[in-house]
Design a protein around this motif. Sequence first.
Motif, PDB file in Angstrom:
ATOM      1  N   TRP A 152      10.338   9.085   0.376  1.00  0.00           N
ATOM      2  CA  TRP A 152       9.622   7.827   0.175  1.00  0.00           C
ATOM      3  C   TRP A 152      10.580   6.648   0.204  1.00  0.00           C
ATOM      4  CZ3 TRP A 152       4.913   6.680   1.062  1.00  0.00           C
ATOM      5  CH2 TRP A 152       3.883   7.602   0.869  1.00  0.00           C
ATOM      6  N   ALA A 153      11.738   6.781  -0.406  1.00  0.00           N
ATOM      7  CA  ALA A 153      12.710   5.688  -0.411  1.00  0.00           C
ATOM      8  C   ALA A 153      13.118   5.336   1.021  1.00  0.00           C
ATOM      9  CB  ALA A 153      13.932   6.066  -1.246  1.00  0.00           C
ATOM     10  N   GLY A 154      13.313   6.351   1.838  1.00  0.00           N
ATOM     11  CA  GLY A 154      13.655   6.115   3.233  1.00  0.00           C
ATOM     12  C   GLY A 154      12.542   5.414   3.990  1.00  0.00           C
ATOM     13  N   ARG A 155      11.305   5.846   3.763  1.00  0.00           N
ATOM     14  CA  ARG A 155      10.157   5.226   4.443  1.00  0.00           C
ATOM     15  C   ARG A 155       9.979   3.772   4.032  1.00  0.00           C
ATOM     16  NH1 ARG A 155       4.834   8.742   3.990  1.00  0.00           N
ATOM     17  NH2 ARG A 155       4.071   7.032   5.285  1.00  0.00           N
ATOM     18  N   LEU A 156      10.288   3.489   2.761  1.00  0.00           N
ATOM     19  CA  LEU A 156      10.090   2.141   2.239  1.00  0.00           C
ATOM     20  C   LEU A 156      11.322   1.254   2.404  1.00  0.00           C
ATOM     21  CD1 LEU A 156       8.277   3.191  -1.033  1.00  0.00           C
ATOM     22  CD2 LEU A 156       7.253   1.882   0.843  1.00  0.00           C
ATOM     23  N   GLY A 157      12.437   1.848   2.813  1.00  0.00           N
ATOM     24  CA  GLY A 157      13.672   1.079   2.936  1.00  0.00           C
ATOM     25  C   GLY A 157      14.209   0.647   1.581  1.00  0.00           C
ATOM     26  N   MET A 158      14.039   1.515   0.581  1.00  0.00           N
ATOM     27  CA  MET A 158      14.463   1.212  -0.787  1.00  0.00           C
ATOM     28  C   MET A 158      15.564   2.158  -1.219  1.00  0.00           C
ATOM     29  SD  MET A 158      10.895   0.752  -2.899  1.00  0.00           S
ATOM     30  CE  MET A 158      11.710   0.238  -4.401  1.00  0.00           C
TER      31      MET A 158
ATOM     32  N   THR B 119       0.837  -1.203   0.000  1.00  0.00           N
ATOM     33  CA  THR B 119       0.000   0.000   0.000  1.00  0.00           C
ATOM     34  C   THR B 119       0.870   1.250   0.000  1.00  0.00           C
ATOM     35  OG1 THR B 119      -1.767  -1.160   1.157  1.00  0.00           O
ATOM     36  CG2 THR B 119      -1.807   1.242   1.259  1.00  0.00           C
ATOM     37  N   LEU B 120       1.915   1.257   0.823  1.00  0.00           N
ATOM     38  CA  LEU B 120       2.833   2.406   0.854  1.00  0.00           C
ATOM     39  C   LEU B 120       3.552   2.566  -0.480  1.00  0.00           C
ATOM     40  CD1 LEU B 120       4.582   2.407   4.359  1.00  0.00           C
ATOM     41  CD2 LEU B 120       3.098   4.155   3.386  1.00  0.00           C
ATOM     42  N   LEU B 121       3.969   1.463  -1.090  1.00  0.00           N
ATOM     43  CA  LEU B 121       4.654   1.524  -2.375  1.00  0.00           C
ATOM     44  C   LEU B 121       3.737   2.111  -3.441  1.00  0.00           C
ATOM     45  CD1 LEU B 121       7.128   0.939  -4.107  1.00  0.00           C
ATOM     46  CD2 LEU B 121       6.247  -1.385  -4.426  1.00  0.00           C
ATOM     47  N   LYS B 122       2.494   1.673  -3.474  1.00  0.00           N
ATOM     48  CA  LYS B 122       1.535   2.215  -4.440  1.00  0.00           C
ATOM     49  C   LYS B 122       1.314   3.703  -4.216  1.00  0.00           C
ATOM     50  CE  LYS B 122      -1.083  -1.995  -5.341  1.00  0.00           C
ATOM     51  NZ  LYS B 122      -2.392  -2.649  -5.220  1.00  0.00           N
ATOM     52  N   GLU B 123       1.197   4.097  -2.957  1.00  0.00           N
ATOM     53  CA  GLU B 123       1.018   5.510  -2.625  1.00  0.00           C
ATOM     54  C   GLU B 123       2.233   6.324  -3.074  1.00  0.00           C
ATOM     55  OE1 GLU B 123       0.399   8.241   1.358  1.00  0.00           O
ATOM     56  OE2 GLU B 123      -0.106   6.127   1.465  1.00  0.00           O
ATOM     57  N   ALA B 124       3.420   5.791  -2.829  1.00  0.00           N
ATOM     58  CA  ALA B 124       4.651   6.484  -3.205  1.00  0.00           C
ATOM     59  C   ALA B 124       4.746   6.660  -4.713  1.00  0.00           C
ATOM     60  CB  ALA B 124       5.868   5.715  -2.692  1.00  0.00           C
TER      61      ALA B 124
END
Length: 69
Positions: free
Chosen positions: A42-48, A8-13
């Motif tokens: 977003w990358a930080g929040r997702l760990g990407m 869900t977070l990835l889609k939102e990002a």
Amino acid sequence: MIGNRDLTLLKEAVSELARLKGAAERPTPFLSHLYASALEEWAGRLGMDPVQLNKLVLTGAGAPAHGPR
């Protein structure tokens, strides 16, 4: 495996970043900086890695599908 919350977070990002990237026909330095900042956040929040996330935005992968309205 990606959990539902992460997906869900990835889609939102990807959705938000795609809107920012397409906000203007000709990007200004301000819009470029805004996109870069949002990408890093977003990358930080997702760990990407930001480069990987940017590639998803460019391909549209992970963007939510929209049906007819």
